[in-house]
Design an enzyme around this catalytic site. Structure first.
Site, mmCIF file in Angstrom:
data_model
loop_
_atom_site.group_PDB
_atom_site.id
_atom_site.type_symbol
_atom_site.label_atom_id
_atom_site.label_comp_id
_atom_site.label_asym_id
_atom_site.label_seq_id
_atom_site.Cartn_x
_atom_site.Cartn_y
_atom_site.Cartn_z
ATOM 1 N N ALA A 153 -17.564 68.242 -6.078
ATOM 2 C CA ALA A 153 -18.109 70.054 -6.571
ATOM 3 C C ALA A 153 -17.690 69.609 -7.608
ATOM 4 C CB ALA A 153 -16.834 70.345 -5.814
ATOM 5 N N ASN A 233 -10.494 77.593 -1.555
ATOM 6 C CA ASN A 233 -9.891 76.161 -0.888
ATOM 7 C C ASN A 233 -8.034 76.867 -0.397
ATOM 8 O OD1 ASN A 233 -9.406 77.349 -3.628
ATOM 9 N ND2 ASN A 233 -8.498 74.772 -3.535
ATOM 10 N N GLN A 261 -15.703 74.858 0.226
ATOM 11 C CA GLN A 261 -15.019 74.760 1.415
ATOM 12 C C GLN A 261 -15.661 75.522 2.674
ATOM 13 O OE1 GLN A 261 -12.032 73.648 1.992
ATOM 14 N NE2 GLN A 261 -11.451 73.257 0.072
ATOM 15 N N SER A 281 -19.674 69.647 -1.787
ATOM 16 C CA SER A 281 -18.958 68.356 -1.743
ATOM 17 C C SER A 281 -19.049 67.194 -0.829
ATOM 18 C CB SER A 281 -16.860 69.098 -1.792
ATOM 19 O OG SER A 281 -16.247 67.450 -2.306
ATOM 20 N N HIS A 283 -16.256 64.514 0.949
ATOM 21 C CA HIS A 283 -15.862 65.018 1.683
ATOM 22 C C HIS A 283 -14.662 66.020 1.632
ATOM 23 C CE1 HIS A 283 -12.336 66.198 -1.038
ATOM 24 N NE2 HIS A 283 -13.525 65.970 -2.329
ATOM 25 N N CYS A 408 -5.321 69.712 -5.805
ATOM 26 C CA CYS A 408 -5.816 69.147 -7.369
ATOM 27 C C CYS A 408 -4.333 69.940 -8.011
ATOM 28 C CB CYS A 408 -6.728 69.951 -7.731
ATOM 29 S SG CYS A 408 -8.713 69.578 -7.723
#
Length: 484
Positions: A153, A233, A261, A281, A283, A408
Site C-alpha cells: 500500500a 488505520n 484497512q 495491501s 498482509h 509505521c
C-alpha cells in the site's frame, strides 16, 4: 506458571473454523515453543508437546514504603499458546494457512517467470497470476485489467499521489487530502508540495469524519486529485466514500482512496462509489507481506506517470518481475475474504462489542472513533485510559500484542497526530491504545484481555499522583500548573 498443550496433528482447530495446516507450520510451532524461555517436554504416546512458561508479576514500592503488586489474570494457555495474544491486526494479519498452502507450489513446481512468453513454464505461471488478479478485482467489482500489482500500500499510495498530479501538472496543480491520512500519503503530499503543487488538508470532526461541505469549498478549477482514506488505520473511522466519489465525479476530479484497512472488510464497489484509484495491501487480509495492488480505472481512463520504470510490466505502470508466490497468496487471500466476509463480519462485530463494553466499563476511559456504526469499522477499537501513559500500559501487557497507534510510527514518542486532529489533548492522545480484532481472534482471548487491562490499569493508576488527586475530589483543570 501456565501450561500449554500443542498437539502434533495435521490441523489446527479454532472454535469457529477448521483450517488445513502444512507440516511447515507444525515445525514452526514446535521451534517457537522450544526457543522460548520455557520448559518443554513431550509425550511420545499422545504426540503432545507441553510447554510451561512463567508469567512476570511486577511489584513496586511507592515513596511511603508500601507495596503494590500486580496480580496476573489467569491465562488458559491450552487456548492461547506460549506467545502473546495477538490484537494488532491493523499492523498486520497472520497468514491464513490456506494462503500458505497455495503459495508453496510456486516455490517448487510453478517457478516460471510469468513474463516469459516463449515456453510452458511462463505460460502456466502467468495463468495463475491472472487468476489471482481476477480474485482481487472481484472483491471491489473491478475489471481484472484494472489491477496493477505493487510491493504494498505504501508504494501504491506513492504511485497515486505522485503519478496522477505529475501527468496533469501543466494544467492541474492542486491536491486535496485529509489531516488523518496514513503517513505515506501525507509525506507524498508534502513531496508534491516541494514540486510546486498546492495541498489542502481537510480537517475532521471529533469523531474523525470529514465535512463534505469543506470538501466542496476546497475544490478549485485546477484540482487534480482528492485522496481520502477509506478506513483509518488508528481509529477505524469509515469515510463516506460514495458521497466523496460523487462530488469528485461531478467536478471531473480523480478520487483516490487508501483502502489498506478497508479492502475485503467493508463493502466497496469502485463503480458505484466513483473511485478512480484504490490502494490494497495483501498482509492486511491474511495474505503475504511484500505484495499489494493499485486499482486504476480504465473508463473513464486515469493517466499517471509511473514511479518505477523498466521492462514495462503491469501496463507500463509498474515495471519489475512479479513474484508469483506472493501474487498467488494475495489472490487466495482475496478469494477467502469474499468467501468468508459474512462470517468474518459477524464474528468481529460480536467480539468488538464485548471488548469495547469491557474496556469502557473502566473509569475514566474514552473511545476514540465514531459512535455511529455506519462509519466505524468494528475490528479497530481505540481507547484512551486517562491518568496513565499508553507506553507504560503496553509495557505492563507483555502477554498481549497491542500498539499505541500506527505500526509505521509506533517508535515515535510523539502523541498521535490522528487523535490530535480529533481534538484530543496530549494527555488523552498519549494514553491511547489500539486493539485489533480479526478472523482468528477468539472470545476467550477477548475475555482475558478485558480482565488483564482492568488489573493493569488499576495497578498503574495507583502509582499516578494525578489519579490520586482526582480520587480525592480535586479538579485538575482548576489548578494553575507552573513550570520550573
Amino acid at each position: 506458571m501456565y501450561k500449554t498443550v500443542l498437539k502434533n496433528s495435521g490441523r489446527i482447530q479454532r472454535n469457529f473454523i477448521f483450517r488445513n495446516v502444512s507440516s511447515t507450520l507444525q515445525r514452526s510451532l514446535a521451534t517457537s515453543a522450544s526457543t522460548s524461555s520455557s520448559t518443554t517436554t513431550s509425550n511420545a504416546e499422545t504426540g503432545e508437546l507441553h510447554v510451561s512458561t512463567p508469567l512476570d508479576s511486577p511489584s513496586v514500592h511507592p515513596p511511603d514504603g508500601s507495596s503494590i503488586s500486580l496480580k496476573s489474570a489467569t491465562r488458559d494457555a491450552s487456548l492461547f499458546g506460549t506467545r502473546p495474544i495477538y490484537l494488532d491486526v491493523q499492523a498486520t494479519t497472520p497468514v491464513d494457512p490456506r494462503v500458505l498452502d497455495k503459495m508453496l507450489e510456486f516455490y517448487t513446481g510453478l517457478y516460471g517467470n510469468p513474463h516469459s512468453s516463449t515456453h510452458a513454464y511462463g505460460w502456466e505461471t502467468d495463468k495463475e497470476v491472472e487468476k489471482a488478479r481476477g480474485y482481487i478485482a472481484d472483491v471491489i467489482n473491478a475489471d481484472p485489467k484494472e489491477i496493477i500489482f505493487t510491493s504494498g500500500a505504501t508504494e501504491t499510495n506513492n504511485m497515486a499521489i505522485k503519478g496522477v498530479p505529475r501527468f496533469y501538472k501543466k494544467t492541474k496543480k492542486h491536491i486535496i487530502t485529509t489531516q488523518t491520512e496514513h503517513k505515506c500519503v501525507l509525506d507524498s503530499a508534502r513531496h508534491m508540495q516541494d514540486e510546486g503543487f498546492d495541498i489542502t488538508y481537510l480537517p475532521v470532526n471529533s469523531e474523525g469524519l470529514i465535512n463534505l461541505d469543506d470538501l466542496k469549498k476546497a475544490i478549485r478549477k485546477d484540482t487534480v486529485l482528492v485522496s481520502v482514506m477509506a478506513v483509518n488505520n488508528e481509529i477505524g473511522v469509515i469515510q463516506p466514500l460514495k458521497e466523496i466519489g460523487q462530488i469528485c465525479r461531478e467536478n471531473k476530479i480523480f478520487f483516490h482512496t487508501d483502502a489498506a484497512q478497508a479492502y475485503g472488510k467493508i463493502p466497496i464497489d469502485v463503480n458505484e462509489m466513483n473511485i478512480d484509484l484504490l490502494s490494497i495491501s495483501s498482509h492486511k487480509i491474511y495474505g503475504p507481506k511484500g505484495i499489494g495492488a493499485c486499482y486504476v480505472r480504465r473508463r473513464p481512463r486515469v493517466r499517471l506517470d509511473p514511479i518505477i520504470t523498466g521492462g514495462g510490466q503491469e501496463r507500463g505502470l509498474r515495471s519489475g518481475t512479479l513474484a508469483p508466490p506472493l501474487v498467488a497468496g494475495f489472490g487466495e487471500a482475496a478469494r477467502l475474504m469474499k468467501q468468508e466476509s459474512a462470517f468474518d463480519k459477524k464474528h468481529i462485530e460480536k467480539l468488538s462489542t464485548k471488548l469495547k463494553n469491557g474496556l469502557l466499563s473502566i473509569p475514566s476511559t474514552q473511545f476514540n472513533g465514531c459512535n455511529n456504526p455506519t462509519y466505524q469499522y468494528p475490528g479497530c477499537v481505540n481507547v484512551s485510559f486517562a491518568y496513565i501513559e499508553g507506553e507504560s500500559l503496553l509495557m505492563a501487557l507483555k502477554d498481549i500484542a497491542l500498539s499505541s497507534g500506527s505500526a509505521c510510527t509506533s517508535a515515535s514518542l510523539e502523541p498521535s497526530y490522528v487523535l490530535h486532529a480529533l481534538g484530543a489533548d496530549d494527555a488523552l492522545a498519549h494514553s491511547s491504545i489500539r486493539f485489533g480484532i480479526g478472523r482468528f481472534t477468539t472470545e476467550a482471548e477477548v475475555d482475558y484481555v478485558i480482565q488483564a487491562i482492568n488489573e493493569r490499569v488499576d495497578f498503574l493508576r495507583k502509582m499516578s499522583p494525578l489519579w490520586e488527586m482526582v480520587q480525592g475530589g480535586i479538579d485538575l483543570n482548576s489548578i494553575e500548573w507552573s513550570g520550573h
